[in-house]
Design an enzyme around this catalytic site. Structure first.
Site, short mmCIF file in Angstrom:
data_model
loop_
_atom_site.label_atom_id
_atom_site.label_comp_id
_atom_site.label_asym_id
_atom_site.label_seq_id
_atom_site.Cartn_x
_atom_site.Cartn_y
_atom_site.Cartn_z
NE ARG A 1 -3.79 1.94 2.58
CZ ARG A 1 -4.04 2.78 3.50
NH1 ARG A 1 -3.25 2.84 4.40
NH2 ARG A 1 -5.00 3.67 3.45
CG ASN B 1 -5.18 7.00 5.27
OD1 ASN B 1 -5.07 5.75 5.50
ND2 ASN B 1 -4.85 7.76 6.34
CD GLU B 2 -6.48 6.12 9.48
OE1 GLU B 2 -6.34 7.40 9.94
OE2 GLU B 2 -5.83 5.13 9.73
CG HIS C 1 -7.25 1.78 8.49
ND1 HIS C 1 -6.49 3.19 8.43
CD2 HIS C 1 -7.53 1.18 7.54
CE1 HIS C 1 -6.56 3.02 7.12
NE2 HIS C 1 -6.86 1.92 6.47
CE1 TYR D 1 -2.34 1.11 13.46
CE2 TYR D 1 -4.36 2.14 12.21
CZ TYR D 1 -2.67 1.55 12.27
OH TYR D 1 -2.25 1.55 11.39
CD GLU E 1 -3.00 2.89 7.97
OE1 GLU E 1 -3.39 3.26 9.31
OE2 GLU E 1 -3.16 3.63 7.18
CD1 TRP F 1 1.80 2.35 10.26
CD2 TRP F 1 0.83 2.65 8.27
NE1 TRP F 1 2.24 3.64 9.93
CE2 TRP F 1 1.56 3.71 8.61
CE3 TRP F 1 0.29 2.81 7.10
CZ2 TRP F 1 1.99 4.85 7.59
CZ3 TRP F 1 0.29 3.77 6.22
CH2 TRP F 1 1.25 4.93 6.69
#
Length: 464
Positions: free
Chosen positions: A96, A174-175, A241, A243, A270, A299
């Site tokens: 990516r 992205n995001e 993503h 996290y 991610e 990531w």
């Protein structure tokens, strides 16, 4: 994420609101019921390119493809071009790539750079997921670009990316929404998908979740069917993503379950093993993704302000971190689960030509090998050439190519070759991994940027 850019070291956005996620999964499933039926019946399969079949991403040869890769922050570290080859050598099947649309202070990625990245991904047998990073945290992050502004950037890249649908997926932004008014994500994303199709893009489109990608408010989980239905090609891939919102294994399982129940395709675009001082359920992400055939892109390879989420320090494959060990070497990590896309089986990808391209006439040589230069793009002040070597009747274990410029050209940069230039003569040889070519087969082996206008010199090739 946006704390991966040296100019944005803080990480305040990804709020630990994971309790809300587990509680709302059932609601999301109910809310989505019926909506996924709005998807185009029999999603149109883009001829020869990636497409979606139910929950599965299918490559240009009609085979399922499961992403196992990492991210390279190219717009911040253009000098680290060797990272593509390093990631390929480490076993990744996907990269990516962080690009800049010019809305933020980290710069603008040019069409010429995108062309160079795509050619390098193909040379390294990587599937390339290109993303605009300037949208990160829109509505909350000062200066962030909207998804519509991201589409403006992609419109300028259309001529470069048209025809690369077998090798490239387009991650629109992205995001793209922060934590302020995350509900705006649905219409903004549907509009962006529709506009990309109206421009002419036939690529698989990747759309990131709001809430800085973590979707703790379930906006994407609730309205993904509506966005999927907005794509006339039925070729949209959803990306979450993961996290610290996903610190509990059950939260990961519940999210995956809901997308599976909706019959929609999902990747983890991610994730890390820890973020902002909190653990992430990375083992569950990898295990569940392996069992369900869900792709993931960890990531990040290198270059973060927080080295905890660097897989390798200083862009050095010899400096692997504990996160690098988890991403690459664990039971369901890249080394043990990644498989090349079948479009690369047995050979490098075929040459893609567009009207106006110049290609040299191969030199017949002595039967050992021949070579040709393809002018991939020419922007007046410079141009990009890609060199293809074709083996004779016998296998090659190495090659050397030579040519003389017709006048005024010179190489300003090159990749994947041991190259020297003197007095208008160019000599280039393989760098080991790209020296082997089966008898009768062709392989795009290296590329370069040159000044002086696109040229088609006669190229000589010898087996090394």
């Amino acid at each position: 994420m946006d704390d991966k850019n040296p100019a944005h070291p803080t990480g305040r956005r990804k709020r630990p609101l994971r309790r809300l996620l587990a509680a709302a999964v059932a609601v999301a499933a109910v809310a989505a019921t019926g909506l996924w039926q709005l998807m185009p019946a029999g999603a149109q399969q883009q001829e020869g390119g990636f497409h979606i079949d139910g929950t599965q991403l299918i490559d240009g040869n009609g085979n399922p493809f499961i992403m196992r890769g990492s991210t390279h922050p190219d717009v911040w570290y253009e000098q680290e071009f060797e990272s593509f080859g390093e990631l390929s050598d480490l076993g990744a099947n996907t990269v990516r790539v962080v690009l800049g649309s010019g809305h933020r202070d980290w710069g603008t990625t040019t069409p010429e750079r995108v062309a160079q990245i795509v050619e390098e991904c193909k040379a390294q047998q990587l599937i390339c997921v290109l993303e605009v990073h300037d949208t990160t945290g829109y509505g909350e992050e000062s200066g962030a670009a909207s998804l519509d502004e991201a589409v403006d950037f992609w419109e300028g890249m259309y001529d470069v990316l048209d025809g690369e649908e077998r090798y490239v997926l387009v991650n629109i932004g992205n995001e793209p929404i922060g934590n302020n008014d995350a509900a705006q994500w649905t219409q903004a994303t549907a509009d962006a998908v529709e506009r990309m199709r109206s421009i002419g893009f036939e690529h698989t489109l990747v759309v990131d979740a709001p809430n800085w990608g973590q979707d703790w408010e379930q906006v994407m989980l609730n309205t993904a069917p509506e966005v999927a239905a907005a794509d006339p090609d039925g070729n949209t891939l959803f990306s979450v993503h993961m996290y610290q919102v996903y610190s509990e294994p059950q939260t990961v399982v519940d999210y995956f379950d809901t997308f599976e129940q909706m019959g929609l395709p999902l990747i983890v675009g991610e994730y890390a093993d820890a973020h902002q001082g909190e653990d992430v359920a990375w083992e569950t992400i990898q295990t569940e993704a392996h069992e369900r055939g869900i792709g993931w892109i960890a990531w990040s390879y290198s270059g973060n302000t927080d080295p905890v989420i660097d897989q390798f320090l200083n862009f050095d494959p010899a400096q692997k971190t504990s996160w690098g060990e988890h991403a690459f070497d664990s039971e369901f990590g890249i080394v043990n689960t990644a498989e090349r896309a079948s479009v690369y089986d047995g050979d490098e990808p075929p040459e893609t030509t567009t009207p106006g391209e110049e290609t040299t006439t191969p030199d017949d040589g002595d039967g050992e090998c021949t070579a040709e230069i393809n002018v991939a793009s020419d922007w007046g002040s410079g141009w990009q050439g890609n060199v293809t070597v074709t083996a004779g009747s016998s296998d090659l274990s190495g090659w050397e190519v030579t040519w003389d410029w017709p006048g005024g050209q010179s190489i300003t940069s090159h990749w994947n070759a041991d190259l020297t230039e003197s007095g208008g003569q160019v000599n280039a040889g393989d760098v080991g991994w790209n020296g082997s070519i089966a008898g009768g087969e062709s392989r795009e082996v290296f590329g370069f940027i040159a000044s002086g206008g696109g040229a088609s010199p006669e190229v000589s090739c010898e087996a090394a």
